[in-house]
Design an enzyme around this catalytic site. Structure first.
Site, PDB file in Angstrom:
ATOM      1  N   LYS A 150      -0.363  -1.612   2.920  1.00  0.00           N
ATOM      2  CA  LYS A 150      -0.762  -0.813   2.403  1.00  0.00           C
ATOM      3  C   LYS A 150      -0.355   0.168   0.863  1.00  0.00           C
ATOM      4  O   LYS A 150      -1.910  -0.178   0.137  1.00  0.00           O
ATOM      5  CB  LYS A 150      -1.541   0.783   3.157  1.00  0.00           C
ATOM      6  CG  LYS A 150      -2.217   1.590   3.002  1.00  0.00           C
ATOM      7  CD  LYS A 150      -2.343   2.212   3.856  1.00  0.00           C
ATOM      8  CE  LYS A 150      -1.876   3.917   3.307  1.00  0.00           C
ATOM      9  NZ  LYS A 150      -1.851   4.189   3.097  1.00  0.00           N
ATOM     10  N   ASN A 151       0.652   0.846   0.963  1.00  0.00           N
ATOM     11  CA  ASN A 151       0.785   1.511  -0.452  1.00  0.00           C
ATOM     12  C   ASN A 151       1.116   0.315  -1.740  1.00  0.00           C
ATOM     13  O   ASN A 151       2.029   0.998  -2.830  1.00  0.00           O
ATOM     14  CB  ASN A 151       1.799   2.047  -0.257  1.00  0.00           C
ATOM     15  CG  ASN A 151       1.587   2.675   1.104  1.00  0.00           C
ATOM     16  OD1 ASN A 151       0.299   3.706   0.995  1.00  0.00           O
ATOM     17  ND2 ASN A 151       2.259   3.584   1.707  1.00  0.00           N
ATOM     18  N   ARG A 209      -6.948   9.748  -1.157  1.00  0.00           N
ATOM     19  CA  ARG A 209      -6.646  10.552  -3.051  1.00  0.00           C
ATOM     20  C   ARG A 209      -5.847   9.551  -4.008  1.00  0.00           C
ATOM     21  O   ARG A 209      -5.911   9.498  -4.301  1.00  0.00           O
ATOM     22  CB  ARG A 209      -5.362  10.952  -2.249  1.00  0.00           C
ATOM     23  CG  ARG A 209      -4.247  10.488  -2.111  1.00  0.00           C
ATOM     24  CD  ARG A 209      -2.785  11.828  -1.371  1.00  0.00           C
ATOM     25  NE  ARG A 209      -1.847  11.884  -3.080  1.00  0.00           N
ATOM     26  CZ  ARG A 209      -2.184  12.598  -3.991  1.00  0.00           C
ATOM     27  NH1 ARG A 209      -2.936  13.487  -4.501  1.00  0.00           N
ATOM     28  NH2 ARG A 209      -1.547  12.064  -5.070  1.00  0.00           N
ATOM     29  N   CYS A 230      -4.644  17.359   1.096  1.00  0.00           N
ATOM     30  CA  CYS A 230      -5.044  16.013   2.040  1.00  0.00           C
ATOM     31  C   CYS A 230      -4.283  16.598   3.634  1.00  0.00           C
ATOM     32  O   CYS A 230      -3.314  17.765   3.065  1.00  0.00           O
ATOM     33  CB  CYS A 230      -4.441  14.657   2.061  1.00  0.00           C
ATOM     34  SG  CYS A 230      -3.042  14.571   2.271  1.00  0.00           S
ATOM     35  N   ARG A 241      -0.698  18.295  -2.503  1.00  0.00           N
ATOM     36  CA  ARG A 241      -0.668  16.581  -3.339  1.00  0.00           C
ATOM     37  C   ARG A 241      -1.196  16.625  -5.008  1.00  0.00           C
ATOM     38  O   ARG A 241      -2.432  16.163  -5.701  1.00  0.00           O
ATOM     39  CB  ARG A 241      -1.146  15.958  -2.752  1.00  0.00           C
ATOM     40  CG  ARG A 241      -0.765  15.462  -1.501  1.00  0.00           C
ATOM     41  CD  ARG A 241      -0.693  14.372  -0.127  1.00  0.00           C
ATOM     42  NE  ARG A 241      -0.417  13.076  -0.615  1.00  0.00           N
ATOM     43  CZ  ARG A 241      -0.438  11.677  -0.801  1.00  0.00           C
ATOM     44  NH1 ARG A 241      -1.411  11.890   1.507  1.00  0.00           N
ATOM     45  NH2 ARG A 241      -0.909  10.401  -1.075  1.00  0.00           N
ATOM     46  N   ASP A 284       7.089   8.346   5.217  1.00  0.00           N
ATOM     47  CA  ASP A 284       6.006   7.829   6.149  1.00  0.00           C
ATOM     48  C   ASP A 284       6.953   7.427   7.013  1.00  0.00           C
ATOM     49  O   ASP A 284       6.105   6.963   8.381  1.00  0.00           O
ATOM     50  CB  ASP A 284       5.854   6.464   4.851  1.00  0.00           C
ATOM     51  CG  ASP A 284       4.926   7.414   3.988  1.00  0.00           C
ATOM     52  OD1 ASP A 284       4.401   6.393   2.868  1.00  0.00           O
ATOM     53  OD2 ASP A 284       5.069   8.515   3.546  1.00  0.00           O
ATOM     54  N   ILE A 338       9.792  15.726   1.486  1.00  0.00           N
ATOM     55  CA  ILE A 338       9.132  14.811  -0.371  1.00  0.00           C
ATOM     56  C   ILE A 338       7.536  15.842   0.380  1.00  0.00           C
ATOM     57  O   ILE A 338       6.651  16.272  -0.698  1.00  0.00           O
ATOM     58  CB  ILE A 338       8.807  13.979  -0.095  1.00  0.00           C
ATOM     59  CG1 ILE A 338       9.929  13.084   0.030  1.00  0.00           C
ATOM     60  CG2 ILE A 338       7.420  13.180  -0.745  1.00  0.00           C
ATOM     61  CD1 ILE A 338      10.372  13.151  -1.660  1.00  0.00           C
ATOM     62  N   ARG A 397      -6.760   3.372   8.926  1.00  0.00           N
ATOM     63  CA  ARG A 397      -6.625   3.965   7.775  1.00  0.00           C
ATOM     64  C   ARG A 397      -4.489   2.842   7.299  1.00  0.00           C
ATOM     65  O   ARG A 397      -5.063   1.809   6.008  1.00  0.00           O
ATOM     66  CB  ARG A 397      -5.877   4.734   7.422  1.00  0.00           C
ATOM     67  CG  ARG A 397      -7.185   5.919   7.437  1.00  0.00           C
ATOM     68  CD  ARG A 397      -7.336   7.273   6.416  1.00  0.00           C
ATOM     69  NE  ARG A 397      -6.114   6.746   5.153  1.00  0.00           N
ATOM     70  CZ  ARG A 397      -5.237   8.086   4.919  1.00  0.00           C
ATOM     71  NH1 ARG A 397      -5.078   8.990   5.779  1.00  0.00           N
ATOM     72  NH2 ARG A 397      -4.936   7.816   3.040  1.00  0.00           N
TER      73      ARG A 397
HETATM   74  C1  EPZ Z   1       2.864   7.795  -2.310  1.00  0.00           C
HETATM   75  O1  EPZ Z   1       1.626   8.676  -1.634  1.00  0.00           O
HETATM   76  C2  EPZ Z   1       2.174   6.920  -0.642  1.00  0.00           C
HETATM   77  N1  EPZ Z   1       1.036   6.761  -0.723  1.00  0.00           N
HETATM   78  C3  EPZ Z   1       2.595   7.863   0.625  1.00  0.00           C
HETATM   79  O2  EPZ Z   1       2.073   7.073   1.173  1.00  0.00           O
HETATM   80  C4  EPZ Z   1       3.653   8.062   0.515  1.00  0.00           C
HETATM   81  O3  EPZ Z   1       4.130   9.294   1.437  1.00  0.00           O
HETATM   82  C5  EPZ Z   1       4.252   9.031  -1.308  1.00  0.00           C
HETATM   83  O4  EPZ Z   1       4.001   7.965  -2.072  1.00  0.00           O
HETATM   84  C6  EPZ Z   1       5.148   9.336  -0.815  1.00  0.00           C
HETATM   85  O5  EPZ Z   1       7.116   7.969  -0.650  1.00  0.00           O
HETATM   86  C7  EPZ Z   1       0.492   5.397  -1.506  1.00  0.00           C
HETATM   87  O6  EPZ Z   1       0.940   4.563  -2.308  1.00  0.00           O
HETATM   88  C8  EPZ Z   1      -0.876   4.859  -1.708  1.00  0.00           C
HETATM   89  P1  EPZ Z   1       4.231  11.035  -4.908  1.00  0.00           P
HETATM   90  P2  EPZ Z   1       1.915   9.664  -3.521  1.00  0.00           P
HETATM   91  O7  EPZ Z   1       3.056  10.947  -5.663  1.00  0.00           O
HETATM   92  O8  EPZ Z   1       1.466   8.391  -4.298  1.00  0.00           O
HETATM   93  C9  EPZ Z   1       4.062  15.553  -5.472  1.00  0.00           C
HETATM   94  C10 EPZ Z   1       1.339   6.530   3.663  1.00  0.00           C
HETATM   95  O9  EPZ Z   1       1.396   7.671   4.789  1.00  0.00           O
HETATM   96  N2  EPZ Z   1       3.333  15.076  -6.505  1.00  0.00           N
HETATM   97  O10 EPZ Z   1       5.392  10.228  -5.320  1.00  0.00           O
HETATM   98  O11 EPZ Z   1       1.063  10.443  -3.769  1.00  0.00           O
HETATM   99  C11 EPZ Z   1       3.530  15.717  -3.891  1.00  0.00           C
HETATM  100  O12 EPZ Z   1       2.524  16.537  -4.676  1.00  0.00           O
HETATM  101  C12 EPZ Z   1       1.175   7.515   2.446  1.00  0.00           C
HETATM  102  O13 EPZ Z   1       1.083   5.892   3.226  1.00  0.00           O
HETATM  103  C13 EPZ Z   1       3.204  16.418  -7.259  1.00  0.00           C
HETATM  104  O14 EPZ Z   1       4.088  17.654  -8.233  1.00  0.00           O
HETATM  105  O15 EPZ Z   1       3.455   9.823  -3.499  1.00  0.00           O
HETATM  106  C14 EPZ Z   1       4.142  15.190  -3.084  1.00  0.00           C
HETATM  107  O16 EPZ Z   1       4.662  16.203  -2.215  1.00  0.00           O
HETATM  108  C15 EPZ Z   1       1.277   8.887   2.583  1.00  0.00           C
HETATM  109  N3  EPZ Z   1       2.387  15.678  -8.731  1.00  0.00           N
HETATM  110  C16 EPZ Z   1       5.604  14.105  -3.544  1.00  0.00           C
HETATM  111  O17 EPZ Z   1       5.345  14.583  -5.521  1.00  0.00           O
HETATM  112  C17 EPZ Z   1       2.370  14.949  -8.446  1.00  0.00           C
HETATM  113  O18 EPZ Z   1       1.432  13.958 -10.322  1.00  0.00           O
HETATM  114  C18 EPZ Z   1       5.604  12.859  -3.867  1.00  0.00           C
HETATM  115  O19 EPZ Z   1       4.112  12.481  -4.569  1.00  0.00           O
HETATM  116  C19 EPZ Z   1       2.729  13.489  -8.382  1.00  0.00           C
HETATM  117  C20 EPZ Z   1       3.053  13.930  -6.974  1.00  0.00           C
END
Ligand code: EPZ
Length: 419
Positions: free
Chosen positions: A22-23, A89, A113, A118, A306, A328, A398
């Site tokens: 998915k990711n 998102r 979410c 996020r 995850d 995270i 999902r």
């Molecule tokens: C991706 O989300 C994955 N989703 C998530 O999987 C996964 O948990 C996450 O990466 C971490 O590995 C997809 O790929 C679609 P991040 P993403 O940006 O890109 C903070 C699942 O269960 N952050 O690495 O949203 C954020 O709040 C999902 O399949 C900022 O502060 O993750 C979080 O605390 C859940 N500002 C941390 O960084 C930003 O601009 C990691 O977020 C972006 C992120």
């Protein structure tokens, strides 16, 4: 709303083929917006998030064939509506490609979410570094640029989505872009491999320094016919491996790259798991009761957030004490109260959980709250004597293709019924 009825305890047996990630699929679908041509896919997973993302592409003017192909030749809109974006998102990933190809994009700010606020500040700061004018207005990101200019971007945090969005934005920028402190997840490498199919010059994907040599969109010539195959879903794979261990079974989990979950395998072996690694599979052998351990979630190659909920379910029936620190997301323990209702002994302190392994769980009606928490509840139900009822399973749809069918084929006593 459907629910799952699981009768445990259960033994599993046989092989389970993992679906495409998915990711990895979501950013790759966003990347199709960069190219005015028809792109076919060999193995898009039948997940609600994927079908939904294809609807977003269609709303922008793309031609889509359900789970088969996308044609962004006639994309003529650069506005992603709140009604669509608020549901997922990852929709923010259309920002980079739209801005890169069309010089403008209006994308609703994604809401938070269940697992956290996020924000997307790292995405937006990076777009400004590429020369975009970013205005936040009425819950929308309004981005404009005559033509993006390659830049050196140092991410405050190795955000997966921000790395992907900025890689895509850099494709039609003028000059070279360097993203440092980039996320290193395997899904980033798959996105880079997809972009390379169209002649993109990208180096360093999978490391913390990624360079992208921008090209002029006007000189783009459609690539040869593209039929792309997405990598296996490492999180789904980890979930089934843990299911095999919790039920003390012999199963083989196939169609994914074991090195994509090395941190998970290392922890499971430390707990006493008997696993055999094959080229594109992991074989799980009956391992009896495992021993508790301690984990910290971290960006790749650390332990993936995850898989945190699923591992906690295993810890809940292992010997002795375990500790989980979630580094995270700020609210990724929604599975804990539900697991406690099934008889697990888990205490929360700020961003840490202390788990005391238990022998007997009790069946209870429980509620899914987010995708990976839902998987943890399924795992617990498989080893609980009696009939467990899992509600709000749309969360599972999902990210787990045909979960009920796959578990049934492995021998689980599981039914999906209308609630
Ligand atoms: C991706 O989300 C994955 N989703 C998530 O999987 C996964 O948990 C996450 O990466 C971490 O590995 C997809 O790929 C679609 P991040 P993403 O940006 O890109 C903070 C699942 O269960 N952050 O690495 O949203 C954020 O709040 C999902 O399949 C900022 O502060 O993750 C979080 O605390 C859940 N500002 C941390 O960084 C930003 O601009 C990691 O977020 C972006 C992120």
């Amino acid at each position: 709303m459907d629910k799952l009825i699981i009768k445990g305890p259960t033994k599993l047996k046989g092989e389970v083929a993992i679906s495409a990630s998915k990711n990895a699929t979501l950013p790759i679908l966003a990347a199709t917006l960069l190219f005015p041509e028809k792109i076919e896919f060999k193995n898009l997973p039948g997940l609600s998030d994927i079908k939904f993302f294809m609807q977003i592409l269609e709303s922008l003017g793309a031609g889509i064939e359900d789970l088969k192909s996308v044609d962004c030749t006639s994309v003529n809109k650069t506005y992603a509506d709140y009604d669509l974006v608020r549901k997922m998102r990852a929709s923010i990933l259309v920002l980079g490609p739209l801005l890169s190809r069309f010089g403008e994009a209006v994308v609703s700010l994604p809401g938070g979410c269940a697992i956290g606020s996020r924000p997307v500040d790292i995405h937006l700061t990076g777009m400004e570094a590429l020369g975009a004018e970013i205005i936040l207005e009425k819950g929308y990101v309004k981005a404009k640029a005559d033509r993006l200019k390659g830049a050196k971007i140092d991410l405050d945090f190795p955000s997966v989505g921000a790395t992907e969005n900025l890689m895509m934005a850099a494709v039609w920028a003028e000059g070279e872009t360097l993203i440092s402190n980039a996320a290193r997840e395997p899904e980033i490498e798959d996105l880079a491999n997809f972009l390379k199919e169209f002649g993109c010059d990208i180096q360093g994907a999978g490391t913390s320094r990624i360079t992208i040599k921008g090209r002029d969109f006007k000189s783009y010539k459609p690539a040869k016919e593209i039929k792309y195959s997405i990598i296996g879903d490492r999180i789904e794979a980890a979930t089934y491996i843990i299911a095999g261990l919790m039920t003390d079974s012999h199963i083989k989990v196939t169609h994914f790259h074991p090195e994509h979950i090395k941190a998970v395998i290392d922890v499971l072996i430390k707990m006493g798991a008997k696993l055999e690694t094959h080229d594109n599979a992991i074989e799980v052998f009956p391992s009896g009761k495992l021993n508790g351990t301690k984990i910290d979630t971290a960006p790749f190659p650390g332990f993936p957030t995850d898989v945190q909920a699923q591992l906690m379910a295993l810890m809940g029936i292992s010997n002795g004490l375990s500790f989980v620190r979630e580094n995270i997301f700020e609210n990724r323990f929604m599975h804990v109260p539900e697991l406690v209702r099934m008889g697990m002994d888990i205490e929360l302190e700020a961003s840490a959980a202390i788990i005391e392994g238990q022998t007997n769980l009790s069946p209870a009606p429980v509620m899914c709250t987010d995708l990976r928490a839902s998987a943890a509840l399924i795992l617990a139900a498989l080893v609980t004597a009696g009939e467990s009822e899992i509600n709000r399973i749309y969360h599972l749809d999902r990210g787990y293709e045909n979960l009920c069918g796959k578990l049934k084929d492995l021998g689980a006593n599981i039914e999906r019924v209308k609630a």
